[in-house]
Every structure is written in structure tokens, then in C-alpha cells.
Design a protein around this motif. Sequence first.
Motif, PDB file in Angstrom:
ATOM      1  N   VAL A   1       0.843  -1.201   0.000  1.00 31.43           N
ATOM      2  CA  VAL A   1       0.000   0.000   0.000  1.00 31.43           C
ATOM      3  C   VAL A   1       0.879   1.252   0.000  1.00 31.43           C
ATOM      4  O   VAL A   1       0.653   2.198  -0.772  1.00 31.43           O
ATOM      5  CB  VAL A   1      -0.956  -0.002   1.215  1.00 31.43           C
ATOM      6  N   ILE A   2       1.896   1.262   0.860  1.00 27.93           N
ATOM      7  CA  ILE A   2       2.744   2.449   0.962  1.00 27.93           C
ATOM      8  C   ILE A   2       3.617   2.614  -0.279  1.00 27.93           C
ATOM      9  O   ILE A   2       3.879   3.738  -0.721  1.00 27.93           O
ATOM     10  CB  ILE A   2       3.572   2.388   2.256  1.00 27.93           C
ATOM     11  N   ALA A   3       4.056   1.516  -0.865  1.00 24.19           N
ATOM     12  CA  ALA A   3       4.812   1.609  -2.123  1.00 24.19           C
ATOM     13  C   ALA A   3       3.934   2.201  -3.226  1.00 24.19           C
ATOM     14  O   ALA A   3       4.397   3.022  -4.041  1.00 24.19           O
ATOM     15  CB  ALA A   3       5.327   0.236  -2.531  1.00 24.19           C
ATOM     16  N   THR A   4       2.663   1.808  -3.257  1.00 27.38           N
ATOM     17  CA  THR A   4       1.721   2.381  -4.224  1.00 27.38           C
ATOM     18  C   THR A   4       1.530   3.866  -3.953  1.00 27.38           C
ATOM     19  O   THR A   4       1.491   4.685  -4.887  1.00 27.38           O
ATOM     20  CB  THR A   4       0.372   1.642  -4.148  1.00 27.38           C
ATOM     21  N   LEU A   5       1.403   4.217  -2.684  1.00 27.48           N
ATOM     22  CA  LEU A   5       1.287   5.614  -2.265  1.00 27.48           C
ATOM     23  C   LEU A   5       2.469   6.433  -2.776  1.00 27.48           C
ATOM     24  O   LEU A   5       2.303   7.494  -3.397  1.00 27.48           O
ATOM     25  CB  LEU A   5       1.215   5.672  -0.739  1.00 27.48           C
ATOM     26  N   ARG A   6       3.678   5.940  -2.548  1.00 30.53           N
ATOM     27  CA  ARG A   6       4.871   6.690  -2.938  1.00 30.53           C
ATOM     28  C   ARG A   6       4.991   6.802  -4.457  1.00 30.53           C
ATOM     29  O   ARG A   6       5.364   7.851  -4.984  1.00 30.53           O
ATOM     30  CB  ARG A   6       6.114   6.032  -2.357  1.00 30.53           C
ATOM     31  N   ALA A   7       4.657   5.715  -5.152  1.00 31.82           N
ATOM     32  CA  ALA A   7       4.751   5.739  -6.615  1.00 31.82           C
ATOM     33  C   ALA A   7       3.757   6.746  -7.196  1.00 31.82           C
ATOM     34  O   ALA A   7       4.092   7.498  -8.123  1.00 31.82           O
ATOM     35  CB  ALA A   7       4.499   4.344  -7.179  1.00 31.82           C
ATOM     36  N   GLU A   8       2.544   6.764  -6.667  1.00 40.78           N
ATOM     37  CA  GLU A   8       1.536   7.695  -7.174  1.00 40.78           C
ATOM     38  C   GLU A   8       1.912   9.138  -6.834  1.00 40.78           C
ATOM     39  O   GLU A   8       1.725  10.051  -7.654  1.00 40.78           O
ATOM     40  CB  GLU A   8       0.166   7.349  -6.579  1.00 40.78           C
ATOM     41  N   ALA A   9       2.443   9.357  -5.636  1.00 37.97           N
ATOM     42  CA  ALA A   9       2.882  10.696  -5.253  1.00 37.97           C
ATOM     43  C   ALA A   9       4.014  11.172  -6.161  1.00 37.97           C
ATOM     44  O   ALA A   9       4.033  12.337  -6.603  1.00 37.97           O
ATOM     45  CB  ALA A   9       3.327  10.706  -3.785  1.00 37.97           C
ATOM     46  N   ALA A  10       4.959  10.276  -6.451  1.00 34.36           N
ATOM     47  CA  ALA A  10       6.067  10.635  -7.338  1.00 34.36           C
ATOM     48  C   ALA A  10       5.559  10.959  -8.738  1.00 34.36           C
ATOM     49  O   ALA A  10       6.032  11.909  -9.389  1.00 34.36           O
ATOM     50  CB  ALA A  10       7.077   9.498  -7.383  1.00 34.36           C
ATOM     51  N   ARG A  11       4.584  10.193  -9.218  1.00 39.88           N
ATOM     52  CA  ARG A  11       4.032  10.431 -10.558  1.00 39.88           C
ATOM     53  C   ARG A  11       3.393  11.805 -10.646  1.00 39.88           C
ATOM     54  O   ARG A  11       3.499  12.494 -11.672  1.00 39.88           O
ATOM     55  CB  ARG A  11       2.991   9.350 -10.886  1.00 39.88           C
ATOM     56  N   ARG A  12       2.755  12.218  -9.542  1.00 42.39           N
ATOM     57  CA  ARG A  12       2.073  13.515  -9.523  1.00 42.39           C
ATOM     58  C   ARG A  12       2.998  14.658  -9.097  1.00 42.39           C
ATOM     59  O   ARG A  12       2.609  15.835  -9.176  1.00 42.39           O
ATOM     60  CB  ARG A  12       0.875  13.455  -8.568  1.00 42.39           C
ATOM     61  N   GLY A  13       4.174  14.304  -8.554  1.00 36.38           N
ATOM     62  CA  GLY A  13       5.078  15.339  -8.074  1.00 36.38           C
ATOM     63  C   GLY A  13       4.616  16.004  -6.796  1.00 36.38           C
ATOM     64  O   GLY A  13       4.844  17.207  -6.579  1.00 36.38           O
ATOM     65  N   VAL A  14       3.965  15.207  -5.913  1.00 39.64           N
ATOM     66  CA  VAL A  14       3.459  15.736  -4.638  1.00 39.64           C
ATOM     67  C   VAL A  14       3.960  14.845  -3.504  1.00 39.64           C
ATOM     68  O   VAL A  14       4.462  13.740  -3.731  1.00 39.64           O
ATOM     69  CB  VAL A  14       1.912  15.792  -4.634  1.00 39.64           C
ATOM     70  N   PRO A  15       3.834  15.298  -2.247  1.00 39.07           N
ATOM     71  CA  PRO A  15       4.299  14.481  -1.114  1.00 39.07           C
ATOM     72  C   PRO A  15       3.435  13.231  -0.897  1.00 39.07           C
ATOM     73  O   PRO A  15       2.278  13.161  -1.314  1.00 39.07           O
ATOM     74  CB  PRO A  15       4.175  15.435   0.085  1.00 39.07           C
ATOM     75  N   ALA A  16       4.047  12.257  -0.215  1.00 36.23           N
ATOM     76  CA  ALA A  16       3.363  11.029   0.191  1.00 36.23           C
ATOM     77  C   ALA A  16       3.169  11.071   1.707  1.00 36.23           C
ATOM     78  O   ALA A  16       4.133  11.218   2.457  1.00 36.23           O
ATOM     79  CB  ALA A  16       4.181   9.800  -0.196  1.00 36.23           C
ATOM     80  N   VAL A  17       1.918  10.943   2.146  1.00 34.30           N
ATOM     81  CA  VAL A  17       1.589  11.089   3.566  1.00 34.30           C
ATOM     82  C   VAL A  17       0.771   9.894   4.042  1.00 34.30           C
ATOM     83  O   VAL A  17      -0.153   9.449   3.344  1.00 34.30           O
ATOM     84  CB  VAL A  17       0.805  12.400   3.817  1.00 34.30           C
ATOM     85  N   ALA A  18       1.111   9.390   5.215  1.00 34.39           N
ATOM     86  CA  ALA A  18       0.315   8.328   5.846  1.00 34.39           C
ATOM     87  C   ALA A  18      -0.305   8.863   7.130  1.00 34.39           C
ATOM     88  O   ALA A  18       0.308   9.659   7.848  1.00 34.39           O
ATOM     89  CB  ALA A  18       1.188   7.111   6.150  1.00 34.39           C
ATOM     90  N   LEU A  19      -1.526   8.418   7.392  1.00 33.76           N
ATOM     91  CA  LEU A  19      -2.213   8.762   8.636  1.00 33.76           C
ATOM     92  C   LEU A  19      -2.401   7.489   9.436  1.00 33.76           C
ATOM     93  O   LEU A  19      -2.833   6.464   8.905  1.00 33.76           O
ATOM     94  CB  LEU A  19      -3.567   9.409   8.348  1.00 33.76           C
ATOM     95  N   THR A  20      -2.089   7.570  10.726  1.00 34.79           N
ATOM     96  CA  THR A  20      -2.360   6.448  11.631  1.00 34.79           C
ATOM     97  C   THR A  20      -2.896   7.004  12.937  1.00 34.79           C
ATOM     98  O   THR A  20      -3.004   8.230  13.108  1.00 34.79           O
ATOM     99  CB  THR A  20      -1.100   5.592  11.838  1.00 34.79           C
ATOM    100  N   PHE A  21      -3.238   6.116  13.854  1.00 44.51           N
ATOM    101  CA  PHE A  21      -3.899   6.527  15.091  1.00 44.51           C
ATOM    102  C   PHE A  21      -3.101   6.059  16.309  1.00 44.51           C
ATOM    103  O   PHE A  21      -2.464   5.007  16.288  1.00 44.51           O
ATOM    104  CB  PHE A  21      -5.311   5.926  15.159  1.00 44.51           C
TER     105      PHE A  21
END
Length: 316
Positions: free
Chosen positions: A34-54
Amino acid sequence: MHRWTDPADTPADLKGCVATFGNFDGVHRGHQVVIATLRAEAARRGVPAVALTFDPHPVQVLHPERAPELISPAGLHERLLEETGIDGLLVVPFTRAYAQQSAEDFIISTFVDGLGVSALVVGADTKGFGVGYTGDVDLIREVGDRHGFEVIVVQDQGDDRRWSSSAVREHLRLGEVAEAAAILGRPHRVIGIVVHGYHRGRELGYPTANLERRARGVVPADGVYAGWLTRLDMDPADRDYRLPAAISVGTNPTFEGTERTVEAYCLDRTDLDLYGEEVAVDFVAHIRPTLKFDSIDALLEAMAQDVVACRSILAP
């Protein structure tokens, strides 16, 4: 990695990010996809990758009587998430009052108003959030359509069965540390301060580092394991930072013990003074169950065989 606790305080340079959310207990291989997908999509868009947890885990607040023992407690949990290479970690304090917001309000206040996400990455099993546990992927898509963010769904991951935190806990309960490691993508870790025990190991020629009873992380089933002891207070460049170890979990039945302990003997080292240090014990392989021996000589013979087995397993 920037860490903060309120979506309203999101730094301007992290807004417009691609985000994901979850408990991520253990940060296992499913979470890593999931996080690898997050980072790849963020890189494609040129924006930061952020995770939220509790923090704490929602079940600990809402149903403490059935809260799971955490695979990766607070400090370790955040360290593992940081190591994934994300740009930001939003750690929301979870309270009963916070849990009263609807699933839709949670999505809008957090991801639309707070983070201003351009995309949200979620696992296919994302569900049961918000008051009444009504939140699911379909609702996230609906809100995304209305508020202009894309929803990227990552399908379940696994080999014979889905990788999950529950599966890791079950393997550890059975002492199956290699199987747990296969899901985690690394050996399972328990962290604690080294305290004084009965010093029996030193008297027998195998001095052990005894972890405090409040050690953090799921302690596997009683038994003898091959693994590693890492001295977290030490410079990682030091040769004694990470040491091969024979690890014993149990009550020392040969000595009629009643208190369950985690003890690690650093192979071929009798010169270490670890008292008061914070150490990590990583479980690599199960060697044998905990046994009650008829004599000290029989115990010593078994311990010598354990050391040979551990040395073989941990050899480079």
C-alpha cells in the motif's frame, strides 16, 4: 519525515499530497505494498506522500477487553513507517469523542479540508471506520467524486493466505517466527530494557540479557529461538551494535520458575555488560520447545546444542 497530530495543522508544503490511512500494526508486507503504491503515485504527480495512523490503536480505546497486543508498539511503529520513505506521518490521537464523527465527516475533515489530497490510496479491505463502523471503500469513492480526489484501491496481498496483522499474531502465538517474518518482511522484534535476573545463565557459562517484564511487542510462544540482539543505545557503526543470539522464552521450568521471561545469550560473548540498556531482540527461527530437564548437566548439553544450531542458522 515530518510528524504532526492534527489535520488542521498540516504544513503547506504537504498539502495536495497523496495519502493513505490505517493502523499499520507491524507494517507488514501488505502494508508495504500500500505504501509503495502511495509513494509511486505521489512521485508520478510530483506531490508528497503522507500516511495517517492513530494512537492509541482504536480497538484499545473502543473495546479494550479485546484489544490486540501490538506487533509494533508506538516508537517502533513510527520508526518502521518512517523507513518506508514517506514524506509525512499524521498521528491522530484516538479518543471516544473522536470516534463519534461519521465516516463521511472523517474523510472530509481529514483528507479534503486538512490534507487537501489529490488522491487517496486504500486497501481493498478498508472498512468499519466512523461512528457505526459504516465507512468503506464505496463511501470513500463517493466522497472523492464529489470533492475531486482520486481513489486508488490496492487489492489484498499474500501467498497462500492474505497478509495481515492477525496472521502475524497467530504465527507468533504458535512460535512460528519464520512464518511471521515471511509476512512482516523482516524478523519479528521485541524491545525492552535489560534488567537483572537470577544470574543463572552466567553461573552456567551462558550469561543472558533479561528483558524487563514490560517489554514491547508480541512475545512468541515459549521456546528457544535463533535471533539477533541489537543495542539501540549504541552507534550502529560499532561492531557490537548487532549480535547473534540464542533466545529463550519461558519460565525456566528446570529451576521451577513461574515468571515468564525473554532472555538472550549473545553467542560466544561473556564480556558484555548490558544492564540498563534498551535492546531489540529479533526472532529468526524456532529451535525447540521449552523443556524441563532432569539435571543441570542435561540442561547444559541442550544449551550447547542450541548454540550450535543458532550459530549455523545465523552464519553469514
